[in-house]
Design an enzyme around this catalytic site. Structure first.
Site, PDB file in Angstrom:
ATOM      1  N   GLY A 644      49.783  42.567  39.358  1.00 30.80           N
ATOM      2  CA  GLY A 644      49.156  42.936  40.632  1.00 30.80           C
ATOM      3  C   GLY A 644      48.856  41.709  41.457  1.00 30.80           C
ATOM      4  N   GLY A 647      44.537  39.981  48.262  1.00 33.69           N
ATOM      5  CA  GLY A 647      43.845  38.918  48.961  1.00 33.69           C
ATOM      6  C   GLY A 647      42.928  38.118  48.062  1.00 33.69           C
ATOM      7  N   TYR A 648      42.398  38.750  47.008  1.00 34.63           N
ATOM      8  CA  TYR A 648      41.510  38.050  46.086  1.00 34.63           C
ATOM      9  C   TYR A 648      42.305  37.046  45.253  1.00 34.63           C
ATOM     10  CZ  TYR A 648      38.209  37.333  42.237  1.00 34.63           C
ATOM     11  OH  TYR A 648      37.369  36.784  41.306  1.00 34.63           O
ATOM     12  N   LYS A 650      45.617  37.124  42.011  1.00 35.18           N
ATOM     13  CA  LYS A 650      46.596  37.860  41.224  1.00 35.18           C
ATOM     14  C   LYS A 650      45.961  38.415  39.959  1.00 35.18           C
ATOM     15  CE  LYS A 650      50.639  35.307  42.886  1.00 35.18           C
ATOM     16  NZ  LYS A 650      51.835  34.506  42.527  1.00 35.18           N
ATOM     17  N   VAL A 651      46.615  39.445  39.413  1.00 41.01           N
ATOM     18  CA  VAL A 651      46.172  40.067  38.165  1.00 41.01           C
ATOM     19  C   VAL A 651      47.284  39.907  37.142  1.00 41.01           C
ATOM     20  CG1 VAL A 651      45.334  42.157  37.056  1.00 41.01           C
ATOM     21  CG2 VAL A 651      44.784  41.727  39.442  1.00 41.01           C
ATOM     22  N   LYS A 665      41.941  39.036  36.231  1.00 38.85           N
ATOM     23  CA  LYS A 665      41.947  38.905  37.687  1.00 38.85           C
ATOM     24  C   LYS A 665      41.601  37.460  38.032  1.00 38.85           C
ATOM     25  CE  LYS A 665      38.822  40.965  40.369  1.00 38.85           C
ATOM     26  NZ  LYS A 665      38.134  42.020  41.155  1.00 38.85           N
ATOM     27  N   ASP A 761      31.194  51.049  46.649  1.00 37.71           N
ATOM     28  CA  ASP A 761      32.605  51.109  47.030  1.00 37.71           C
ATOM     29  C   ASP A 761      33.370  52.103  46.155  1.00 37.71           C
ATOM     30  OD1 ASP A 761      34.681  50.414  48.700  1.00 37.71           O
ATOM     31  OD2 ASP A 761      35.348  48.748  47.449  1.00 37.71           O
TER      32      ASP A 761
END
Length: 960
Positions: A644, A647-648, A650-651, A665, A761
């Site tokens: 994955g 913006g944060y 990659k996973v 993460k 959220d």
């Protein structure tokens, strides 16, 4: 020593009392100064320079005086005031304007003595929390021009005495809880029919009942806006309405009106927007040939007689939007309809139109949507060059042209307008608590929701309208010499009440923040309609968010030669004492700010440091990994292990030394963006343990890296299952199990975590499904602990995801556990529809409410349901819908607690033939390790959260 401290304390108190007496007598009328001081004592969060000095002489924020030092105006919008309207205000006998708008903390009733303010011209209390009945004494304010009490909690009847306000120009009582009939005069009592010079009747979004009185309208009225939408009005539309030749906007939609539309409505040649939808109107479709100014027409969801295509379809020269849905109109749609030069939207679904659809070649250049779903159209003539949205789903045409793009349920959505950077400036990266202006400058903007009640246009992607609206707003601020650099409009959508809603940001000029006086003045421009929209936009209302990023405001004032030497000595002593107090307060605050700044820049500074972990904290239940350990378990972050990205960062998929599979993460290297969210998620997940919450295995805070290590979730997210990306197919019973699991996870956070936690959220991409399809709530980066349970809420900047966001939290910035309940209600509707909450400009909550008919099978919602469910046995379906809608009630107090939601879902499972106890531990072995076509599993260990305090994406973005 103790005695000395006590004497000093008493001395300071005495000096402060002397100072108040001295300053009250300085310039402002003594009685009025005492009244303002009284208000200040009753309210919390008053402006910083209200602590001392003279209201008039020292230019108190929001206080305006005449040359005789009488208080003539109080304007205090969006300052976060809390309290009630007390008897002190009746002493302000010269008061002409009272504007306390956008202060949700102002509660209680409007006192009857408001009627003693004989010179009051503007009473504006928009977007507060006042309640109770509107006092009849308001009818004594004979000079009143603006009466704006919309968006409060007023109940009871509309006072008939308002009919005495002969000078009234603007009457806005919308969005309250008003009941009973609209008052008209009867010889003894006045009524609204006496307001012949009033141009605005805004009475929508209440609970008004009874018939619209015939007597309400007359030919000598100057009314231009009549808004009675979203009430419980019954009976026929009065024929006297056709006498009001000045009328420009007419909204009677969402009532229970019946009978035929009066024929003389065709005489209203100035009406530009007319909404008659969602009533029980009968008889023939009205003849609208004479309504040459009509731009926006919606008569959907009525029971008019079956009729052929009306001739006026092709004769309305100003028409931009035609909405006639769920009627019984038949015949061919005339090609001439599409040649109207301003036409933008045609929505004619669920009628009986037949024959051939031919848009022709002379169609409007602005035409963006033709929706004729579920009619009897057999042919569509192509070749005219029309390439925008055309939806023919449910017509015979699609039975033999199934591959046509016009026959697809999901089509490319229209992207709403969003303010772009101007002047060729280069976008910059702003601090998380600031936003970037259209001129690419970081600052703290003033923001709120700007809503158009009847716009003449419908194409939300047309920049012409919104750019002009931004320019108009900006020009109004310039005209009044306010320190505004620019404005922006974003998050534009049609809300549940068919109002066009958008997020307005106002940026300061030449400084980082606004001062309190700036916010007061900007709010007043919008609350008292000083800013005028053009006819294209129709009537508007604005609900400002509290502004909390104020500059320090000076409390300086002018000197007075008449002050005696004694008063000067006392004043000097007071000033010296105040300086010492202020210095002490400053040192305390400075220390606190320094501590906060350190915590923001070094979020892990407060955690315990151990020798083993170096800079990494040690928490119970979460293991600290070194960078080298993570590098090895991911094979040096090999591309083949990447599952994955976002913006944060990659996973990655990894295998620990003990053989355990994990998902890692990893934040973007070298970037500390998201540090607070990173720390928050570790802290939250380290102290909560529940089978329906994703488990945090550990974290890495080593060599400048920020990584979170989770248990490996095999089947990805609920969102990917509903959209078909993961390959997991969920039938009705599996969806009920997922809903119950997610609800239990949330109920644990709300009721059993210590302190309670608000997730903030909840959405389908944050509900993960393990190899047994058990639901696990994930992503705690935006979560907030309820440290003050007595208060019942946390005041915080608005963050979350559009579509799931609690409107009450959005408006008040007060986060409660009921905000999660609202998001969960949207999630329940998503389980039913498998659609995004907002799709093609349509909000699923509004769509369900509008379409729902409890007298029909499946509540008449079969067209909204995920097709996968149609073939299922939907036991408990109606109860599921009722539960979902109770969760998305507008006011949090009317929503259930998550523990109650769990109980209701268990009952629904019983109705579906399931045992909730057994199902809680059930498995679905056939769905283990579902993978994508490319071989990689879907693992959304992130989110798509947006910070609505600034409108820009937050540091955390979903890794897809």
């Amino acid at each position: 020593m103790k005695r000395m401290k006590k004497m000093i304390s008493l001395g300071l108190s005495f000096l402060l009392v002397l100072a108040q007496i001295m300053l009250i007598s300085a310039a402002t009328n003594a009685q009025e100064a005492a009244a303002v001081y009284g208000l200040g004592d009753q309210w919390s969060n008053t402006p910083s320079n209200w602590n001392s000095g003279d209201p008039c002489d020292d230019n108190w924020v929001g206080i305006h005086c005449d040359n005789n030092s009488h208080v003539t105006s109080i304007t205090l919008s969006s300052l976060g005031l809390e309290g009630t309207l007390t008897g002190d205000i009746q002493s302000l006998t010269e008061l002409g304007t009272l504007d306390l708008s956008y202060n949700k903390g102002l509660t209680g009733q409007i006192p009857a003595f408001i009627g003693s303010l004989s010179k009051l011209e503007n009473l504006i209390l928009v977007g507060c929390s006042f309640s109770g009945e509107i006092p009849a004494e308001i009818g004594s304010l004979k000079q009143l021009i603006f009466l704006s009490l919309n968006s409060n909690k007023f109940s009871g009847r509309i006072p008939s005495t308002i009919g005495n306000l002969a000078k009234l120009y603007w009457l806005d009582l919308a969005d309250n809880l008003l009941t009973d009939e609209i008052p008209v005069s009867d010889g003894k009592n006045p009524g609204l029919d006496m307001l012949i010079d009033t141009k605005h009747f805004h009475l929508g979004m209440n609970q008004l009942s009874g018939a619209i009185p015939e007597q309400l309208f007359s030919s000598n009225m100057k009314l231009i806006h009549l808004l009675l939408d979203n009430n419980n009005l019954t009976g026929e539309i009065p024929s006297t309405l056709g006498l009001v030749q000045s009328l420009e906007v007419l909204r009677l939609d969402r009532n229970h009106l019946s009978g035929s539309v009066p024929s003389n409505i065709n005489n209203l040649t100035k009406v530009a927007e007319m909404h008659l939808s969602n009533n029980d109107l009968t008889g023939p479709l009205p003849n609208l040939t004479g309504m040459i100014s009509l731009t926006y027409l919606d008569m959907s969801n009525n029971t008019f007689d079956e009729s052929a295509t009306p001739a006026w379809f092709s004769t309305l020269p100003s028409l931009t939007t035609l909405v006639l849905e769920y009627l019984r109109v038949s015949g061919e749609i005339p090609m001439a309809l599409f040649s109207s030069s301003p036409l933008q939207t045609v929505r004619l679904r669920n009628n009986k139109f037949n024959g051939t659809l031919n848009i022709g070649t002379a169609f409007s250049s602005q035409l963006e949507l033709v929706d004729v779903q579920y009619n009897n159209i057999e042919l569509y003539t192509e070749g005219g060059g029309y390439n925008n949205q055309l939806i023919l789903v449910g017509n015979p045409y699609c039975e033999h042209e199934a591959s046509s793009p016009h026959c697809l349920e999901s089509q490319q959505p229209i992207t709403p307008y969003s303010t772009e950077p101007q002047d060729n400036c280069v976008p910059v990266s702003c601090p998380t608590d600031q936003s970037m202006s259209p001129h690419c400058i970081c600052a703290y903007p003033y923001s709120g929701t700007f809503s158009l009640r009847a716009p003449s246009f419908s194409y939300l992607g047309n920049s012409t309208y919104f750019t002009r609206l931004e320019n108009d707003i900006m020009n109004s601020f310039r005209k009044h010499q306010l320190p505004v650099d620019s404005v922006s409009l974003n998050n534009i959508n049609t809300d549940v009440d068919e109002y066009l809603s958008m997020h307005l940001q106002v940026f300061p000029s030449g400084k980082l923040r606004f001062e309190q006086s700036d916010i007061s003045n900007i709010g007043f421009i919008l609350s008292n309609q000083t800013f005028k929209t053009s006819k294209d936009f129709g009537p508007y209302f604005f609900i400002g968010a509290p502004y909390t990023a104020f500059l320090e405001t000076s409390t300086g004032g002018k000197s007075s030669n008449s002050k005696t030497v004694i008063i000067g000595v006392v004043a000097g002593a007071v000033v010296l004492a105040l300086i010492l107090i202020i210095l002490l307060v400053f040192l305390v605050r400075h220390k606190k700010k320094t501590k906060n700044a350190v915590e923001k820049s070094q979020p892990f500074e407060s955690w315990v440091v151990t020798k083993r972990s170096g800079d990494a904290p040690q928490l119970k239940g979460a293991r600290s990994f070194t960078y080298e350990e993570i590098r090895k378990c991911t094979n040096n972050f090999a591309e083949s292990n990447e599952i994955g990205t976002g913006g944060y960062g990659k996973v990655y998929k990894g295998t620990l030394a003990n053989g355990q599979l994990v998902a890692i993460k990893r934040a973007q290297q070298g970037s500390m963006q998201g540090g607070l969210e990173f720390k928050t998620e570790i802290e939250m997940l380290s102290r909560v343990h529940h089978k329906n919450l994703v488990s945090l295995i550990g974290f890495c805070f080593d060599k400048g890296e920020q990584m979170l290590i989770y248990e490996y979730i095999t089947n990805g997210s609920l969102k990917e299952s509903l959209t078909g990306k993961s390959g997991v197919q969920l039938d009705w019973k599996r969806r009920l199990r997922v809903a119950l699991g997610a609800a239990k996870g949330l109920a644990y956070l709300h009721d059993l975590a210590d302190p309670p936690i608000i997730h903030r959220d909840i959405k389908s991409s944050n509900i993960l499904l393990d190899n047994h399809l058990n639901a696990k709530v994930s992503d705690f980066g935006l979560s907030k602990p309820m440290t003050d349970t007595d208060k019942g809420h946390v005041t915080t900047q608005v963050k979350g995801t559009m579509g799931y966001l609690d409107p009450e939290y959005y408006m008040s910035q007060q986060l409660t556990e009921k905000s999660d309940v609202y998001s969960f209600g949207v999630l329940l509707l998503e389980l039913l529809t498998a659609r995004k909450p907002i799709e093609l400009g349509r909000y699923v909550v509004r769509e369900v409410r509008v379409m729902m008919d409890k007298g029909k099978d499946l509540y008449g919602l079969d067209q909204l349901l995920d097709p996968i469910l149609i073939s299922s046995s939907l036991g408990g379906f109606c109860e599921f819908i009722d539960l979902a809608l109770s969760c998305v009630e507008e006011e949090g107090i009317n929503r259930p607690k998550m523990s109650q939601v769990v109980t209701e879902l268990e009952k629904i499972m019983v109705l579906a033939g399931m045992n909730p106890i057994i199902e809680a531990g059930s498995t679905s072995s056939s769905y283990e390790a579902t993978t994508s076509k490319s071989g990689g599993s879907y693992h959304p260990y992130g989110n798509e959260a947006f910070d609505y305090s600034g409108g820009a994406p937050s540091a955390k973005v979903e890794a897809k």
